[in-house]
Scaffold this motif. Structure first.
Motif, short mmCIF file in Angstrom:
data_model
loop_
_atom_site.label_atom_id
_atom_site.label_comp_id
_atom_site.label_asym_id
_atom_site.label_seq_id
_atom_site.Cartn_x
_atom_site.Cartn_y
_atom_site.Cartn_z
N PHE A 25 0.56 -1.51 -0.28
CA PHE A 25 0.13 0.02 -0.26
C PHE A 25 0.56 0.92 0.80
CE2 PHE A 25 -1.91 -3.22 2.70
CZ PHE A 25 -3.62 -3.75 1.88
N ALA A 26 0.98 2.27 -1.32
CA ALA A 26 1.03 3.34 -0.58
C ALA A 26 0.05 3.93 -0.35
CB ALA A 26 1.48 4.00 -2.17
N HIS A 27 0.38 4.78 0.95
CA HIS A 27 0.39 5.19 2.16
C HIS A 27 -0.94 5.51 2.03
CE1 HIS A 27 2.90 8.65 2.55
NE2 HIS A 27 3.60 8.86 1.83
N GLY A 28 -1.26 3.42 2.52
CA GLY A 28 -2.88 2.56 2.83
C GLY A 28 -3.14 2.83 1.64
N VAL A 29 -3.08 3.23 0.34
CA VAL A 29 -4.32 2.73 -0.52
C VAL A 29 -3.26 2.24 -1.65
CG1 VAL A 29 -5.63 4.21 -2.57
CG2 VAL A 29 -5.30 5.30 -0.35
N ASP A 30 -4.51 1.26 -2.48
CA ASP A 30 -3.33 -0.39 -3.66
C ASP A 30 -3.61 0.81 -4.37
OD1 ASP A 30 -6.48 -1.41 -4.25
OD2 ASP A 30 -6.73 -1.16 -2.06
N ALA A 31 -3.00 -0.20 -5.58
CA ALA A 31 -3.62 0.22 -6.77
C ALA A 31 -4.74 0.66 -7.67
CB ALA A 31 -3.12 0.08 -7.71
N SER A 32 -5.72 -0.17 -7.94
CA SER A 32 -7.12 -0.53 -8.06
C SER A 32 -7.89 0.76 -7.20
CB SER A 32 -7.87 -1.48 -7.85
OG SER A 32 -8.42 -1.83 -6.23
N THR A 33 -7.83 0.74 -6.17
CA THR A 33 -8.37 1.73 -5.07
C THR A 33 -8.04 3.83 -5.68
OG1 THR A 33 -8.74 0.93 -3.29
CG2 THR A 33 -8.75 3.53 -3.08
N LYS A 34 -6.37 3.39 -6.11
CA LYS A 34 -6.00 4.81 -6.54
C LYS A 34 -6.50 5.13 -7.56
CE LYS A 34 -1.81 7.13 -7.17
NZ LYS A 34 0.02 7.08 -7.20
N ASN A 35 -6.55 4.48 -8.37
CA ASN A 35 -7.30 4.54 -10.21
C ASN A 35 -9.39 4.99 -10.09
OD1 ASN A 35 -4.76 3.42 -11.53
ND2 ASN A 35 -5.28 1.55 -11.35
N HIS A 55 -10.11 -0.04 3.44
CA HIS A 55 -8.74 0.14 4.58
C HIS A 55 -8.80 -0.57 5.74
CE1 HIS A 55 -6.02 3.91 4.53
NE2 HIS A 55 -6.35 3.56 5.12
N MET A 56 -10.00 0.13 6.42
CA MET A 56 -9.91 -1.05 8.36
C MET A 56 -9.16 -2.36 8.07
SD MET A 56 -10.10 -0.26 11.09
CE MET A 56 -11.01 1.73 11.37
N VAL A 57 -9.72 -3.10 7.71
CA VAL A 57 -9.90 -4.55 7.29
C VAL A 57 -8.22 -4.45 7.17
CG1 VAL A 57 -10.20 -6.63 6.75
CG2 VAL A 57 -12.36 -5.49 7.36
N VAL A 178 -15.58 2.33 6.93
CA VAL A 178 -14.58 1.99 8.05
C VAL A 178 -15.65 1.65 9.04
CG1 VAL A 178 -12.85 3.38 9.72
CG2 VAL A 178 -13.58 3.83 7.53
N GLU A 179 -16.68 2.12 9.81
CA GLU A 179 -16.84 1.47 10.97
C GLU A 179 -17.80 -0.07 10.50
OE1 GLU A 179 -16.88 3.60 13.09
OE2 GLU A 179 -15.94 5.11 11.74
N VAL A 180 -17.92 -0.30 8.93
CA VAL A 180 -18.47 -1.80 9.26
C VAL A 180 -17.03 -2.63 9.09
CG1 VAL A 180 -19.57 -3.25 6.86
CG2 VAL A 180 -20.25 -1.02 7.97
N GLY A 181 -15.80 -2.30 8.57
CA GLY A 181 -15.08 -2.42 8.97
C GLY A 181 -14.08 -3.37 9.94
N GLN A 182 -14.35 -1.76 10.57
CA GLN A 182 -13.79 -2.01 12.66
C GLN A 182 -14.96 -2.90 13.11
OE1 GLN A 182 -12.41 0.80 14.63
NE2 GLN A 182 -14.84 0.51 15.77
N PHE A 183 -16.05 -3.40 12.90
CA PHE A 183 -16.97 -4.20 13.21
C PHE A 183 -16.55 -5.51 12.94
CE2 PHE A 183 -20.77 -6.43 12.78
CZ PHE A 183 -21.03 -7.43 14.29
N VAL A 184 -16.33 -6.02 11.52
CA VAL A 184 -15.84 -7.62 11.27
C VAL A 184 -14.55 -7.68 11.81
CG1 VAL A 184 -15.24 -8.64 9.72
CG2 VAL A 184 -17.65 -7.08 8.97
N ALA A 185 -13.84 -6.76 12.06
CA ALA A 185 -12.24 -6.60 12.40
C ALA A 185 -12.84 -7.56 14.38
CB ALA A 185 -11.40 -5.56 12.20
N LEU A 186 -13.44 -6.32 14.96
CA LEU A 186 -13.31 -6.69 16.17
C LEU A 186 -14.03 -8.00 15.98
CD1 LEU A 186 -14.54 -3.02 17.61
CD2 LEU A 186 -12.33 -4.29 17.88
N PHE A 187 -14.69 -8.54 15.33
CA PHE A 187 -15.72 -9.77 15.80
C PHE A 187 -14.44 -10.77 15.62
CE2 PHE A 187 -17.84 -13.66 13.45
CZ PHE A 187 -18.80 -13.89 14.52
N PHE A 188 -13.41 -10.57 14.27
CA PHE A 188 -12.51 -12.61 14.35
C PHE A 188 -11.54 -12.10 15.45
CE2 PHE A 188 -15.01 -12.25 10.02
CZ PHE A 188 -14.89 -13.65 9.96
#
Length: 232
Positions: A25-35, A55-57, A178-188
């Motif tokens: 990741f370039a500063h946390g942003v991958d190529a497809s997201t950057k495009n 981004h959160m996951v 981001v909050e959805v990703g945080q919830f998923v991460a917290l769950f696992f």
């Protein structure tokens, strides 16, 4: 010294977070997201929801901090309180940072995020009480570090010339993602910690695990500080 299956799973989980290549990741942003962010010119609720969640996951710095925060939280109520404080902090600075154009050097912010991991691991090790003789208010600390994590998210989006028309809609979608990703991460994370806590090895290796967390935070801090000195 023998490691049982649960201990090995947890150690593997922590090591996996620590060894994610920063080159992906370039500063946390991958190529497809950057495009996508570079080309997008309108309201795109779905894609921004997805980008925020991804981004959160995949954000190892955020995940390591969350692991440290909930490591010794055994009640769901306490987990929710701390998670909400963290959410409040990073949502506030994410929205204000982008909408108001508040710019902060991304390397310095990410360095502070690395220190947030060091702080929580050091606290879990009892460092403040044993070495410094006082105990900071962890709720306040989590909320404050949440502000820095939010600025970290904001700097990722500020790198792109996002259209100002209806920007708040895309930004709100990103924040919800981001909050959805945080919830998923917290769950696992809670599943892994919950399994480990039923094993006697939890307390036996809690010191080693938090030392590993603190080491990871220091590595992230050093990496970002080097980036700042070289490119900042």
């Amino acid at each position: 010294m023998r490691f049982n299956k649960r201990t090995l799973i947890v150690i593997w989980f922590i090591l996996s977070l620590l060894t994610i290549s920063t080159n992906l990741f370039a500063h946390g942003v991958d190529a497809s997201t950057k495009n996508f962010l570079t080309a997008n010119q309108g309201v795109a609720i779905g894609p921004f929801l997805y980008i925020g969640a991804k981004h959160m996951v995949t954000g190892y710095d955020h995940l390591l901090f969350l692991v440290g925060v909930i490591f010794f939280l055994f009640r769901i109520r306490d987990v929710l309180i701390y998670a909400n404080l963290f959410t409040l902090g990073h949502s506030l600075t994410l929205l204000l940072g982008v909408l108001k154009g508040i710019t902060v050097n991304s390397y310095l912010i990410d360095a502070i995020i690395g220190l947030s991991i060091v702080y929580k691991a050091f606290d879990n090790l009892g460092g403040f009480r044993q070495i410094l003789g006082f105990q900071p208010n962890n709720k306040v600390a989590v909320a404050v570090f949440g502000l820095f994590h939010g600025f970290g998210l904001a700097t990722k989006l500020q790198d792109f010339a996002l259209p100002q028309a209806n920007l708040w809609k895309n930004l709100l979608a990103f924040n919800i993602g981001v909050e959805v990703g945080q919830f998923v991460a917290l769950f696992f994370i809670l599943i892994v910690l919950g399994c480990w806590r039923r094993s006697p090895s939890f307390y036996s290796f809690a010191t080693a695990t938090n030392t590993l967390l603190m080491t990871g935070g220091l590595i992230l801090f050093g990496y970002q500080l080097t980036g700042y000195l070289a490119y900042g």
